[in-house]
Design a protein around this motif. Structure first.
Motif, short mmCIF file in Angstrom:
data_model
loop_
_atom_site.label_atom_id
_atom_site.label_comp_id
_atom_site.label_asym_id
_atom_site.label_seq_id
_atom_site.Cartn_x
_atom_site.Cartn_y
_atom_site.Cartn_z
N UNK A 133 0.71 -1.18 -0.11
CA UNK A 133 -0.02 0.16 -0.02
C UNK A 133 0.90 1.14 -0.03
N UNK A 134 0.13 2.46 -0.31
CA UNK A 134 0.99 3.59 -0.32
C UNK A 134 0.36 4.52 0.62
N UNK A 135 1.16 5.67 0.98
CA UNK A 135 0.81 6.67 2.04
C UNK A 135 -0.42 7.18 1.61
N UNK A 136 -1.60 7.49 2.60
CA UNK A 136 -2.82 7.94 2.10
C UNK A 136 -3.50 8.69 3.41
N UNK A 137 -3.78 10.14 3.38
CA UNK A 137 -4.43 10.67 4.03
C UNK A 137 -3.87 10.58 5.72
N UNK A 138 -2.72 10.61 5.84
CA UNK A 138 -2.05 10.63 7.10
C UNK A 138 -1.79 8.96 7.39
N UNK A 139 -2.08 8.02 6.82
CA UNK A 139 -1.97 6.73 7.06
C UNK A 139 -0.63 6.20 6.24
N UNK A 140 0.34 5.79 6.97
CA UNK A 140 1.57 5.34 6.19
C UNK A 140 1.34 3.99 5.30
N UNK A 141 1.80 3.88 4.22
CA UNK A 141 1.78 2.62 3.38
C UNK A 141 2.71 1.75 3.65
N UNK A 142 2.81 0.75 3.23
CA UNK A 142 3.58 -0.44 3.77
C UNK A 142 3.18 -2.11 3.29
N UNK A 143 3.40 -3.05 4.03
CA UNK A 143 3.19 -4.24 3.66
C UNK A 143 2.23 -4.83 4.52
N UNK A 144 1.37 -5.64 4.25
CA UNK A 144 0.29 -6.48 5.25
C UNK A 144 0.38 -7.95 4.58
N UNK A 145 0.79 -8.71 5.66
CA UNK A 145 0.89 -10.17 5.27
C UNK A 145 -0.08 -10.96 5.70
N UNK A 146 -0.91 -11.96 5.04
CA UNK A 146 -2.09 -12.65 5.47
C UNK A 146 -2.10 -13.93 4.79
N UNK A 147 -2.22 -14.96 5.95
CA UNK A 147 -2.23 -16.55 5.51
C UNK A 147 -3.71 -16.71 4.88
N UNK A 148 -3.47 -17.04 3.61
CA UNK A 148 -4.76 -17.52 2.90
C UNK A 148 -4.69 -18.70 2.61
N UNK A 149 -4.39 -19.71 3.66
CA UNK A 149 -4.50 -21.10 3.68
C UNK A 149 -6.10 -21.59 3.48
N UNK A 150 -6.71 -20.67 3.96
CA UNK A 150 -8.09 -20.84 3.98
C UNK A 150 -8.81 -19.83 3.46
N UNK A 151 -9.01 -19.79 2.08
CA UNK A 151 -9.37 -18.41 1.50
C UNK A 151 -10.48 -17.82 2.10
N UNK A 152 -11.53 -18.37 2.76
CA UNK A 152 -12.63 -18.10 3.25
C UNK A 152 -12.57 -17.19 4.46
N UNK A 153 -11.20 -17.44 5.21
CA UNK A 153 -10.93 -16.84 6.48
C UNK A 153 -9.66 -16.51 6.51
N UNK A 154 -9.00 -15.40 5.88
CA UNK A 154 -7.40 -15.06 5.83
C UNK A 154 -7.22 -14.46 7.35
N UNK A 155 -6.04 -14.94 7.75
CA UNK A 155 -5.68 -14.45 8.94
C UNK A 155 -4.22 -13.44 8.87
N UNK A 156 -4.64 -12.30 9.53
CA UNK A 156 -3.34 -11.40 9.55
C UNK A 156 -2.13 -11.69 10.36
N UNK A 157 -0.95 -11.86 9.55
CA UNK A 157 0.18 -12.39 10.31
C UNK A 157 1.10 -11.24 10.63
#
Length: 538
Positions: free
Chosen positions: A229-253
């Motif tokens: 993601x990119x910086x937006x309206x005061x919120x810094x961009x960065x990287x979000x990692x999600x476990x999608x082994x169960x695509x119906x219930x991703x888990x934020x890692x």
């Protein structure tokens, strides 16, 4: 006598048991005729460019001529005497509109307007509205300072020619003088063409909001989704990692943010390496030997700040495309035979230095060639077999005028009927899909196209087998059967854009922006407001 199918025998038996007649039994339906494979023939087409001058949109005008010193924010300055203003009473008192604006003389422009459902102050071209009427009319204006200039944009509706459409007139004023005026056609960004939410069997499996900045892209690897993601309206961009082994219930890692370096636009992987495109650090390398826990390794190539916008991995090559700071953008080639230690081999530029915005944007590597999207310079083909000596083989350029324009933004390439076929698209107003025969880079004809509303734009695309998956901003996810390249055929879609989604703006470039089809049976789409959406692969 031919044997009946098991299902037909069951029908006959049931009829007999019930004492009835089977004389009106249903014959099995005939399968649809097979689609003939493409034989490679086509008729070259004339490219109409992205934005096409459709003439004046409405029988109205802004009466003060250019150069008049006046406060433009006055509805009485519009001549609406020939308009069907009564039809404007059918409009809802809220909504998001994209305006295709035609200045007198045929030059194009566009703005967005957003009127919130809660009645709060809306925006026009990201600026707060100073006039806001969407009940019984279509009157908007904004006034803002930009450097040494005080700018005004005023809009007045003339009529409603069809569902979701408004036509009318506008004026732009600078420092208290009329600078330009013309007519517009506005499209409300609800689902176009009377569509439902989805078709073709696409189902939404999960939706995960992204809290770091504005999400732009996703790469899926080892059952983990890496959303940048990119910086937006005061919120810094960065990287979000999600476990999608169960695509119906991703888990934020994990979430990663680097202070002062928050414009991360693209991601790719190879081996234990995750590559991130940064507009400051070039290519950032993470170790993902533990997929859920990326560890920073280095930034390449090092040295002065470098804006890398997009990435493409092909074998042991990493191509990083930079729109600057080189005068016209450049493409960097890295050796990634050791994935965690990319070695810069070369950097090169396109020959064209005369176009309005000759900026390198994206690339696609295929069979020792690199296809680079160079925005207004067009679609440029390089021979990159020898990384130390890339050779420009040819390009597809747009025959633009003052009243037309086009851009090259993203693409994908494959082989069909022995020909090398490129699917290429621009960005901004009227951008759409082009199908090009790039077999001979010195002579690239247009052979097909696919376009939705002229007020919308496409973004990224993925070619998988004979299907093309397009992230089409306001038009959501579009899936095309391209087995006959001159005739792309839409077979499925999912409308991701909803006006009521938190964070929706009047931006032309909002909605479905990133797409991946990694081969795990799912389609991963990044939406600028909704985050990561996972669908079944239709």
């Amino acid at each position: 006598m031919a044997l009946e199918s098991p299902s037909l025998r069951a029908v006959v038996l049931l009829c007999a048991l019930l004492g009835g007649s089977c004389s009106d039994k249903q014959e099995p339906s005939e399968p649809p005729p097979p689609v003939e494979p493409w034989d490679g023939t086509y008729t070259p087409l004339v490219d109409p460019t992205d934005w096409v001058d459709r003439g004046e949109f409405a029988p109205c005008s802004f009466t003060p001529p250019r150069g008049t010193v006046i406060d433009c924010d006055n509805p009485a300055l519009f001549d609406l005497s020939k308009c069907d203003t009564a039809s404007l009473s059918t409009l809802e008192p809220h909504g998001i509109y994209q305006l295709d604006m035609r200045h007198n003389g045929g030059i194009s422009d566009f703005v967005g307007i957003r009127v919130p459902q809660d009645g709060s102050t809306g925006t026009l071209d990201h600026q707060p509205l100073t006039r806001q009427q969407l009940t019984g009319g279509f009157l908007f204006s904004t006034k803002y300072t930009q450097g040494a200039f005080v700018r005004q944009v005023v809009v007045a509706g003339c009529g409603v020619p069809g569902p979701g459409l408004v036509t009318g007139c506008f004026a732009r004023c600078t420092n208290g003088k009329v600078s330009s005026s013309g007519t517009f056609e506005a499209a409300r960004m609800t689902w176009g063409r009377g569509e439902s939410e989805s078709s073709g069997g696409i189902r939404l499996l999960s939706e995960t909001a992204i809290s770091t900045g504005l999400p732009m892209d996703v790469y899926v690897y080892r059952q983990h989704a890496y959303v940048v993601s990119v910086d937006h309206e005061g919120s810094p961009g960065g990287l979000t990692v999600l476990d999608v082994s169960d695509p119906g219930h991703p888990i934020l890692k994990k979430q990663i943010v680097l202070p002062g370096d928050g414009y991360w636009n693209a991601a790719w992987t190879k081996g234990d390496a995750l590559y991130i495109a940064s507009n400051r650090s070039g290519v950032i390398v993470f170790d993902i030997s533990n997929p859920a826990d990326p560890a920073f390794v280095r930034s390449v190539p090092g040295g002065p700040a470098l804006n890398v916008h997009t990435l493409f991995v092909d074998g042991n090559r990493l191509y990083a495309v930079s729109p600057g700071p080189a005068p016209h953008g450049e493409t960097l080639i890295f050796d990634i035979s050791t994935p965690l230690a990319p070695a810069l081999l070369n950097r090169f530029v396109v020959a064209d230095t005369t176009s309005l915005v000759p900026s390198a944007h994206d690339s696609f590597a295929y069979q020792d060639r690199l296809y680079v999207n160079h925005f207004s310079s067009g679609y440029v083909v390089f021979d990159v077999k020898d990384a130390m000596n890339p050779r420009e083989l040819g390009h597809y350029v747009f025959e633009t005028t003052d009243s037309s324009f086009a851009t090259s933004h993203a693409g994908a390439v494959g082989t069909f009927a022995g020909k090398t076929i490129a699917f290429e698209g621009g960005e901004y107003q009227g951008a759409h899909l082009r199908v090009l025969d790039v077999t001979d880079p010195t002579n690239i004809p247009l052979i097909g196209s696919y376009k939705l509303r002229p007020q919308t734009s496409i973004h990224n695309m993925i070619l998988k087998d004979k299907r093309l998956y397009i992230a089409y901003y306001h038009e959501g996810l579009r899936v095309l059967d391209v087995s006959i390249p001159p005739q792309p055929r839409e077979i499925a879609y999912f409308n991701t854009f909803r006006e009521s989604d938190p964070g929706r703006t009047d931006d032309l470039l909002g909605g479905a922006i990133g797409v991946r089809v990694p081969g795990d049976g799912n389609v991963y789409v990044v939406d600028t407001s909704r985050g990561l959406l996972i669908f079944n692969e239709p």
